[in-house]
Design a protein around this motif. Structure first.
Motif, PDB file in Angstrom:
ATOM      1  N   MET A 232     -17.116 -18.406 -17.065  1.00 50.41           N
ATOM      2  CA  MET A 232     -16.798 -17.217 -16.302  1.00 50.41           C
ATOM      3  C   MET A 232     -15.283 -17.051 -16.295  1.00 50.41           C
ATOM      4  N   THR A 233     -14.825 -15.834 -16.391  1.00 49.97           N
ATOM      5  CA  THR A 233     -13.405 -15.523 -16.418  1.00 49.97           C
ATOM      6  C   THR A 233     -12.934 -15.075 -15.043  1.00 49.97           C
ATOM      7  N   THR A 234     -11.712 -15.431 -14.707  1.00 49.69           N
ATOM      8  CA  THR A 234     -11.122 -15.001 -13.447  1.00 49.69           C
ATOM      9  C   THR A 234     -10.485 -13.636 -13.637  1.00 49.69           C
ATOM     10  N   PHE A 235     -10.689 -12.772 -12.648  1.00 51.91           N
ATOM     11  CA  PHE A 235     -10.154 -11.415 -12.677  1.00 51.91           C
ATOM     12  C   PHE A 235      -9.417 -11.182 -11.362  1.00 51.91           C
ATOM     13  N   THR A 236      -8.216 -10.659 -11.460  1.00 47.23           N
ATOM     14  CA  THR A 236      -7.419 -10.376 -10.273  1.00 47.23           C
ATOM     15  C   THR A 236      -7.196  -8.871 -10.175  1.00 47.23           C
ATOM     16  N   SER A 237      -7.361  -8.350  -8.960  1.00 41.44           N
ATOM     17  CA  SER A 237      -7.201  -6.916  -8.758  1.00 41.44           C
ATOM     18  C   SER A 237      -6.695  -6.652  -7.343  1.00 41.44           C
ATOM     19  N   SER A 238      -6.135  -5.480  -7.161  1.00 38.57           N
ATOM     20  CA  SER A 238      -5.708  -5.042  -5.835  1.00 38.57           C
ATOM     21  C   SER A 238      -6.712  -4.018  -5.325  1.00 38.57           C
ATOM     22  N   LEU A 239      -7.065  -4.145  -4.056  1.00 41.54           N
ATOM     23  CA  LEU A 239      -7.979  -3.207  -3.426  1.00 41.54           C
ATOM     24  C   LEU A 239      -7.380  -2.754  -2.106  1.00 41.54           C
ATOM     25  N   PRO A 240      -7.733  -1.547  -1.665  1.00 43.95           N
ATOM     26  CA  PRO A 240      -7.240  -1.068  -0.371  1.00 43.95           C
ATOM     27  C   PRO A 240      -7.688  -2.006   0.757  1.00 43.95           C
ATOM     28  N   ASN A 241      -6.843  -2.164   1.741  1.00 45.88           N
ATOM     29  CA  ASN A 241      -7.139  -3.047   2.869  1.00 45.88           C
ATOM     30  C   ASN A 241      -8.459  -2.698   3.549  1.00 45.88           C
ATOM     31  N   GLU A 242      -8.717  -1.422   3.743  1.00 47.05           N
ATOM     32  CA  GLU A 242      -9.956  -0.983   4.401  1.00 47.05           C
ATOM     33  C   GLU A 242     -11.186  -1.461   3.623  1.00 47.05           C
ATOM     34  N   LEU A 243     -11.120  -1.353   2.300  1.00 49.74           N
ATOM     35  CA  LEU A 243     -12.234  -1.792   1.471  1.00 49.74           C
ATOM     36  C   LEU A 243     -12.404  -3.311   1.553  1.00 49.74           C
ATOM     37  N   LEU A 244     -11.295  -4.030   1.552  1.00 46.69           N
ATOM     38  CA  LEU A 244     -11.361  -5.488   1.675  1.00 46.69           C
ATOM     39  C   LEU A 244     -11.927  -5.913   3.026  1.00 46.69           C
ATOM     40  N   GLU A 245     -11.606  -5.178   4.075  1.00 43.64           N
ATOM     41  CA  GLU A 245     -12.154  -5.480   5.400  1.00 43.64           C
ATOM     42  C   GLU A 245     -13.668  -5.267   5.415  1.00 43.64           C
ATOM     43  N   GLN A 246     -14.113  -4.170   4.814  1.00 45.63           N
ATOM     44  CA  GLN A 246     -15.553  -3.900   4.734  1.00 45.63           C
ATOM     45  C   GLN A 246     -16.254  -4.998   3.934  1.00 45.63           C
ATOM     46  N   LEU A 247     -15.622  -5.406   2.847  1.00 44.96           N
ATOM     47  CA  LEU A 247     -16.183  -6.467   2.017  1.00 44.96           C
ATOM     48  C   LEU A 247     -16.292  -7.767   2.804  1.00 44.96           C
ATOM     49  N   ALA A 248     -15.266  -8.111   3.532  1.00 43.26           N
ATOM     50  CA  ALA A 248     -15.273  -9.338   4.329  1.00 43.26           C
ATOM     51  C   ALA A 248     -16.379  -9.294   5.383  1.00 43.26           C
ATOM     52  N   GLN A 249     -16.558  -8.139   6.024  1.00 45.43           N
ATOM     53  CA  GLN A 249     -17.601  -7.991   7.047  1.00 45.43           C
ATOM     54  C   GLN A 249     -18.990  -8.164   6.437  1.00 45.43           C
ATOM     55  N   LYS A 250     -19.219  -7.516   5.305  1.00 45.72           N
ATOM     56  CA  LYS A 250     -20.530  -7.627   4.642  1.00 45.72           C
ATOM     57  C   LYS A 250     -20.764  -9.050   4.158  1.00 45.72           C
ATOM     58  N   SER A 251     -19.736  -9.669   3.644  1.00 42.44           N
ATOM     59  CA  SER A 251     -19.842 -11.039   3.167  1.00 42.44           C
ATOM     60  C   SER A 251     -20.283 -11.962   4.294  1.00 42.44           C
ATOM     61  N   LYS A 252     -19.665 -11.809   5.428  1.00 45.15           N
ATOM     62  CA  LYS A 252     -19.987 -12.633   6.588  1.00 45.15           C
ATOM     63  C   LYS A 252     -21.401 -12.331   7.089  1.00 45.15           C
TER      64      LYS A 252
END
Length: 77
Positions: A1-21
């Motif tokens: 598997m390859t590592t991929f780095t990207s920038s995302l808007p803070n709001e989207l990252l917060e939503q992602l963190a909430q769903k992840s949890k």
């Protein structure tokens, strides 16, 4: 598997963190699945568009109509 780095808007990252949890899934698994679904949808949209374009092509429609006429002849009566 390859590592991929990207920038995302803070709001989207917060939503992602909430769903992840909430789901108990790693964020990368959610992103992987979401991207997979999105790419499938793009493929489907491309496929649909090709049929729409074919439906506007007179030559292709004539070939399709000829094929359908032959098919109908083969159906049991």
């Amino acid at each position: 598997m390859t590592t991929f780095t990207s920038s995302l808007p803070n709001e989207l990252l917060e939503q992602l963190a909430q769903k992840s949890k909430k789901l108990g899934l790693p964020k990368n698994r959610i992103i992987e699945r979401a991207l997979s679904i999105y790419l499938e949808q793009l493929d489907k949209a491309e496929y649909i568009q090709s049929y729409r374009m074919a439906g506007q092509d007179e030559e292709i429609m004539n070939i399709a109509e000829e094929g359908m006429a032959e098919y109908v002849k083969q159906l049991p009566k």
